[in-house]
Design a protein around this motif. Structure first.
Motif, PDB file in Angstrom:
ATOM      1  N   ARG A 168      16.406  96.551  60.247  1.00  6.75           N
ATOM      2  CA  ARG A 168      15.911  97.633  59.489  1.00  6.75           C
ATOM      3  C   ARG A 168      16.193  99.205  59.942  1.00  6.75           C
ATOM      4  O   ARG A 168      16.475 100.070  59.215  1.00  6.75           O
ATOM      5  N   GLU A 169      15.832  99.351  61.314  1.00  7.18           N
ATOM      6  CA  GLU A 169      16.263 100.574  61.753  1.00  7.18           C
ATOM      7  C   GLU A 169      17.964 100.882  61.710  1.00  7.18           C
ATOM      8  O   GLU A 169      18.173 101.914  61.555  1.00  7.18           O
ATOM      9  N   ILE A 170      18.617  99.987  61.910  1.00  5.38           N
ATOM     10  CA  ILE A 170      20.086 100.129  61.839  1.00  5.38           C
ATOM     11  C   ILE A 170      20.484 100.392  60.142  1.00  5.38           C
ATOM     12  O   ILE A 170      21.130 101.489  60.226  1.00  5.38           O
ATOM     13  N   THR A 171      19.631  99.795  59.380  1.00 10.35           N
ATOM     14  CA  THR A 171      19.952 100.070  57.976  1.00 10.35           C
ATOM     15  C   THR A 171      19.528 101.628  57.887  1.00 10.35           C
ATOM     16  O   THR A 171      20.272 102.446  57.096  1.00 10.35           O
ATOM     17  N   HIS A 177      23.029 108.412  57.534  1.00  5.95           N
ATOM     18  CA  HIS A 177      24.486 108.812  57.755  1.00  5.95           C
ATOM     19  C   HIS A 177      25.613 108.605  56.745  1.00  5.95           C
ATOM     20  O   HIS A 177      26.771 108.763  56.749  1.00  5.95           O
ATOM     21  N   SER A 178      24.685 108.188  55.565  1.00  3.62           N
ATOM     22  CA  SER A 178      25.436 107.823  54.342  1.00  3.62           C
ATOM     23  C   SER A 178      26.831 106.995  54.737  1.00  3.62           C
ATOM     24  O   SER A 178      27.829 107.207  54.273  1.00  3.62           O
ATOM     25  N   ALA A 235      21.464 103.604  70.678  1.00  2.00           N
ATOM     26  CA  ALA A 235      22.825 103.910  70.745  1.00  2.00           C
ATOM     27  C   ALA A 235      23.468 103.827  69.143  1.00  2.00           C
ATOM     28  O   ALA A 235      24.433 104.510  69.210  1.00  2.00           O
ATOM     29  N   VAL A 236      22.894 103.020  68.593  1.00  2.00           N
ATOM     30  CA  VAL A 236      23.644 102.898  67.016  1.00  2.00           C
ATOM     31  C   VAL A 236      23.391 104.302  66.509  1.00  2.00           C
ATOM     32  O   VAL A 236      24.579 104.638  65.830  1.00  2.00           O
ATOM     33  N   LYS A 237      22.489 104.869  66.448  1.00  6.37           N
ATOM     34  CA  LYS A 237      22.371 106.307  65.679  1.00  6.37           C
ATOM     35  C   LYS A 237      23.419 107.107  66.361  1.00  6.37           C
ATOM     36  O   LYS A 237      24.050 107.719  65.900  1.00  6.37           O
ATOM     37  N   LYS A 238      23.582 107.290  67.805  1.00  6.38           N
ATOM     38  CA  LYS A 238      24.604 108.030  68.129  1.00  6.38           C
ATOM     39  C   LYS A 238      25.941 107.789  68.107  1.00  6.38           C
ATOM     40  O   LYS A 238      26.809 108.656  67.949  1.00  6.38           O
ATOM     41  N   VAL A 239      26.214 106.366  68.083  1.00  5.25           N
ATOM     42  CA  VAL A 239      27.429 105.928  67.639  1.00  5.25           C
ATOM     43  C   VAL A 239      27.798 106.058  66.023  1.00  5.25           C
ATOM     44  O   VAL A 239      28.877 106.818  65.760  1.00  5.25           O
ATOM     45  N   LEU A 240      26.808 105.995  65.368  1.00  2.55           N
ATOM     46  CA  LEU A 240      27.045 106.307  63.851  1.00  2.55           C
ATOM     47  C   LEU A 240      27.436 107.608  63.680  1.00  2.55           C
ATOM     48  O   LEU A 240      28.235 108.149  62.849  1.00  2.55           O
ATOM     49  N   GLU A 241      26.352 108.535  64.290  1.00  7.48           N
ATOM     50  CA  GLU A 241      26.810 109.739  64.093  1.00  7.48           C
ATOM     51  C   GLU A 241      28.294 110.377  64.500  1.00  7.48           C
ATOM     52  O   GLU A 241      28.967 111.195  64.026  1.00  7.48           O
ATOM     53  N   LYS A 242      28.874 109.797  65.371  1.00 10.61           N
ATOM     54  CA  LYS A 242      30.297 110.067  66.034  1.00 10.61           C
ATOM     55  C   LYS A 242      31.220 109.680  64.979  1.00 10.61           C
ATOM     56  O   LYS A 242      32.124 110.001  64.849  1.00 10.61           O
ATOM     57  N   LEU A 243      30.991 108.221  64.566  1.00 11.40           N
ATOM     58  CA  LEU A 243      31.938 107.654  63.627  1.00 11.40           C
ATOM     59  C   LEU A 243      31.867 108.322  62.103  1.00 11.40           C
ATOM     60  O   LEU A 243      32.813 108.413  61.768  1.00 11.40           O
ATOM     61  N   ARG A 244      30.989 109.077  61.693  1.00 10.65           N
ATOM     62  CA  ARG A 244      30.804 109.624  60.683  1.00 10.65           C
ATOM     63  C   ARG A 244      31.712 110.893  60.656  1.00 10.65           C
ATOM     64  O   ARG A 244      32.340 111.330  59.476  1.00 10.65           O
TER      65      ARG A 244
END
Ligand code: KE4
Length: 437
Positions: A343-346, A352-353, A427-436
């Motif tokens: 849920r949190e990953i989703t 981050h759309s 970690a997921v939040k930081k990585v997705l921020e980066k990937l975006r």
């Protein structure tokens, strides 16, 4: 490439040193292809030890582990009671090539959890289990054809390393070099979750088809769940036309309950294959069925199957202790923790759309870099594997060990703590921020 988002991994110099030696001695430097990081780039890290939810590489870096040796370590690594029973078992010898009490106890435990396995054989790997199950189905029915589904993996048996050939419902084409066409002609490959296609092939060719083999919940194209009714309709049509149904529960067995998908979906296959968790991390597999079917296995019947280390006392002791502990565990708690993580990953993906989908059941899930719902191999294959590779590498640097392929399952263990999950989400939040970007 991106700089590490959360600098956790100091260096991996020793892994690189070992890798350089390994590639001279083993193809890809590994003993199983997916471990080579070919799908995600970079060199594999070499693991030195593991405990609980974590693995530690040869450079001393620690990682929260969502691979768990591809599923078996549901109790977490080096679980105290499991290690103790292995040590005790070791002191009595490593292998006898003769029947032991523990094999009876493990078979009883498996039979309690899988009543459809009235009788069974313990073997040394999942591949051996499905290979034997196929041979049993052919020997029992005196028919040769096998139906499998694209995206499902059942080990590296010649008959099952097959992709859909031209005119898919005619015959399969080897998906590996070194397999004679004659060995795959007998395999029909159909799309998963397409019950109409299955029904039409069985109605027209049941006289040739010995069995349908299926991962009741897929883990090998990433996690893909059966559509409502897919398994029950499969059971009906196979029973009606005298085609055996084989459930490959090598991943799903004891993964989300003290039983398997057949318990969850109330669909009883003719033959079941198990592996992974029933060995607790030691080499093991099993296949089983009704007494009527298993009577065809040598020495009772004409279907031959054997193995020097089948029912190995150390593997059996490890598996038996694992199942004894699992029988008392609260699967709901584990499954809820996994649901929370997903849920949190989703939410992070939506924030981050990012075009991503998560397929989850119990404590196994896959995060697909795809905007389309993933319901079979065709839709799974549309996932952005390049984006997954970036995600994998960034998460590794953040100290999270994910499957090195988009088309695999992530697993939680009973050793994963809320702190591990919180660290992973951050970690997921930081990585997705980066990937975006
Ligand atoms: P083994 O021969 O690897 O023990 O089991 C083969 C097998 C059979 N059936 C299913 C549903 C499986 O998932 C597997 C093996 N799974 C892979 C990972 N998805 C093992 C990892 C590897 O090949 O290194």
């Amino acid at each position: 490439m991106f700089s590490p988002v959360t600098k956790k991994i100091m260096n991996t110099k020793k892994s690189v040193t070992y890798y350089k030696q390994a590639v001279k001695l083993m193809p890809g430097g590994v003993n199983s292809p997916v471990r080579a990081f070919g799908a995600v780039g970079g060199n594999p890290i070499f693991i030195d030890r593991a405990k609980g939810s974590k693995v530690y590489d040869v450079d001393g870096n620690s990682y929260i582990d969502y691979v768990l040796s591809w599923g078996p370590l549901i109790l977490g690594h080096a679980q105290k009671q499991v290690i103790s029973i292995i040590k005790k078992s070791l002191s009595r010898g490593t292998s006898f090539g003769a029947p032991t009490k523990a094999e009876v106890e493990l078979s009883k435990m498996i039979n309690q959890a899988f009543p459809s396995m009235q009788m069974m054989r313990l073997v040394n790997s999942g591949t051996e289990a499905t290979m034997s199950a196929i041979r049993l189905a052919r020997g029992y029915t005196k028919k040769d054809k096998i139906v499998k589904f694209s995206g499902c993996y059942h080990g590296h048996n010649d008959s099952l390393l097959v992709k859909a050939g031209s005119g898919a419902a005619t015959f399969g084409v080897p998906s590996s070099h070194g397999i004679p066409r004659d060995l795959t002609r007998g395999t029909i490959v159909l799309p998963y979750n397409n019950i109409d296609k299955l029904k039409s092939v069985i109605k027209s060719r049941y006289k040739e088809i010995a069995a349908v083999i299926v991962e009741p919940i897929c883990g090998n194209m990433g996690v893909v769940l059966p559509d409502k009714g897919f398994l029950s309709e499969m059971r009906k049509i196979t029973r009606k036309y005298g085609v055996l149904l084989i459930f490959d529960e090598i991943i799903t067995g004891f993964r989300f309950c003290f039983g398997g998908a057949q318990k969850l979906f109330k669909v009883k296959p003719d033959i079941t294959c198990l592996g992974k968790i029933i060995g607790g991390g030691m080499p093991i597999g099993a296949y089983g069925a009704s007494k009527k079917i298993m009577q065809h296995i040598s020495p009772l019947g004409g279907v031959y199957q054997a193995g020097t280390l089948s029912g190995n006392p150390i593997a059996v002791a490890c598996g038996l202790k694992t199942l004894q502990i699992l029988r008392e565990m609260d699967y709901n708690k584990l499954n809820k923790l996994c649901a929370y993580l997903c849920r949190e990953i989703t939410q992070a993906c939506n924030h981050h759309s990012m075009n991503m989908r998560i397929n989850r059941i119990g404590s196994m899930f896959t995060l697909f870099f795809s905007q389309e719902q993933v319901v079979d191999f065709r839709t799974a294959y549309k996932a952005d594997t390049g984006k997954y590779a970036q995600y994998f590498r960034q998460m590794l640097k953040a100290g999270i060990y994910l499957p090195p392929s988009q088309f695999e399952a992530n697993f939680l263990s009973f050793a994963h703590t809320e702190k591990d999950i919180a660290f992973t989400i951050a970690a997921v939040k930081k990585v997705l921020e980066k990937l975006r970007r």
